[in-house]
Motif scaffolding. Structure first.
Motif, mmCIF file in Angstrom:
data_model
loop_
_atom_site.group_PDB
_atom_site.id
_atom_site.type_symbol
_atom_site.label_atom_id
_atom_site.label_comp_id
_atom_site.label_asym_id
_atom_site.label_seq_id
_atom_site.Cartn_x
_atom_site.Cartn_y
_atom_site.Cartn_z
ATOM 1 N N LEU A 159 0.708 -1.062 -0.038
ATOM 2 C CA LEU A 159 -0.006 -0.096 -0.190
ATOM 3 C C LEU A 159 0.805 1.366 0.004
ATOM 4 O O LEU A 159 0.737 2.210 -0.783
ATOM 5 C CB LEU A 159 -0.926 0.049 1.380
ATOM 6 C CG LEU A 159 -1.724 1.132 1.376
ATOM 7 C CD1 LEU A 159 -2.591 1.486 0.349
ATOM 8 C CD2 LEU A 159 -2.389 1.338 2.792
ATOM 9 N N ILE A 160 1.888 1.519 0.856
ATOM 10 C CA ILE A 160 2.667 2.549 1.163
ATOM 11 C C ILE A 160 3.629 2.486 -0.054
ATOM 12 O O ILE A 160 4.433 3.496 0.121
ATOM 13 C CB ILE A 160 3.089 2.679 2.632
ATOM 14 C CG1 ILE A 160 1.582 2.722 3.252
ATOM 15 C CG2 ILE A 160 3.768 4.090 2.811
ATOM 16 C CD1 ILE A 160 1.998 2.899 4.760
ATOM 17 N N GLY A 161 3.888 1.660 -0.865
ATOM 18 C CA GLY A 161 4.923 1.525 -1.574
ATOM 19 C C GLY A 161 6.208 0.774 -1.220
ATOM 20 O O GLY A 161 7.226 0.586 -1.925
ATOM 21 N N PHE A 162 5.937 0.069 -0.173
ATOM 22 C CA PHE A 162 7.076 -0.872 0.435
ATOM 23 C C PHE A 162 6.160 -1.993 0.954
ATOM 24 O O PHE A 162 5.012 -1.900 1.375
ATOM 25 C CB PHE A 162 8.167 -0.201 1.376
ATOM 26 C CG PHE A 162 7.461 0.313 2.512
ATOM 27 C CD1 PHE A 162 6.916 -0.271 3.496
ATOM 28 C CD2 PHE A 162 7.429 1.737 2.669
ATOM 29 C CE1 PHE A 162 6.299 0.428 4.622
ATOM 30 C CE2 PHE A 162 6.965 2.434 3.592
ATOM 31 C CZ PHE A 162 6.372 1.653 4.767
ATOM 32 N N PHE A 163 6.627 -3.182 1.136
ATOM 33 C CA PHE A 163 6.247 -4.384 1.579
ATOM 34 C C PHE A 163 6.025 -4.376 3.165
ATOM 35 O O PHE A 163 6.873 -4.097 3.829
ATOM 36 C CB PHE A 163 7.142 -5.620 1.351
ATOM 37 C CG PHE A 163 6.610 -7.029 1.745
ATOM 38 C CD1 PHE A 163 5.753 -7.550 1.066
ATOM 39 C CD2 PHE A 163 7.111 -7.704 2.929
ATOM 40 C CE1 PHE A 163 4.982 -8.697 1.401
ATOM 41 C CE2 PHE A 163 6.411 -8.745 3.309
ATOM 42 C CZ PHE A 163 5.465 -9.355 2.714
#
Length: 188
Positions: free
Chosen positions: A121-125
């Motif tokens: 979601l935020i651009g990282f796992f």
């Protein structure tokens, strides 16, 4: 052995000891287990900053300090969340950057952990994050295990992962957010 030789050994040992004692651990905060309700997180939250805490095994502090490992971990985390906002609706979260929706995910909150269906979601796992409040700021954070998984999945420090796993005793990466309102929230 001459006096000069012994003096050199003593100086080297003192320098080594001084460098070991000057390397502070970041004193990773403990896990906050205070229950957070959905009502507390609803609305828009602007990411104001990120913070990475890393406790390095004392045996490796000198080597790690010279390699700038903490800075690399800090940068990898901050880059992904930079200039972002999160808007929480009931069971739906939106990640925005520069006022535009970049991604979304359904979520559920259990006690002090938020679980995302979209792990990126935020651009990282991060399939889940811990949640706490500090001075009316929402803080989403990862502990050591989740930080290692994030760095492994991200791949930007893949050449360092063996070293990182060996030397990091504890870690916490935080996204700190302040309440905000954007007109786009009315449309979501």
């Amino acid at each position: 052995m001459g006096k000069k030789y012994i003096l050199k050994i003593v100086i080297v040992l003192l320098c080594g000891l001084m460098s070991l004692t000057s390397c502070d651990d970041d004193n990773v905060p403990s896990l906050v287990t205070t229950t957070v309700s959905v009502e507390q997180i609803l609305g828009g939250w602007k990411i104001s900053d990120t913070k990475a805490y890393v406790d390095i095994n004392w045996k490796y502090q000198v080597q790690v300090s010279s390699l700038g490992l903490k800075g690399k971990m800090d940068d990898a985390f901050a880059d992904k969340a930079k200039d972002g906002s999160i808007f929480f609706k009931d069971k739906m979260a939106y990640f925005l950057r520069d006022g535009f929706v970049r991604d979304s995910s359904s979520y559920h909150l259990e006690d002090y952990i938020i679980y995302y269906d979209n792990a990126d979601l935020i651009g990282f796992f991060a399939p889940y994050m811990y949640v706490k409040f500090e001075d009316s700021r929402l803080v989403l954070y990862l502990r050591r295990k989740e930080t290692m998984n994030l760095l492994e999945e991200d791949g930007s420090l893949s050449g360092w992962m063996g070293t990182i796993r060996d030397v990091v005793d504890d870690a916490q990466c935080e996204i700190r957010m302040d309440k905000e309102y954007l007109p786009i929230y009315d449309e979501l």
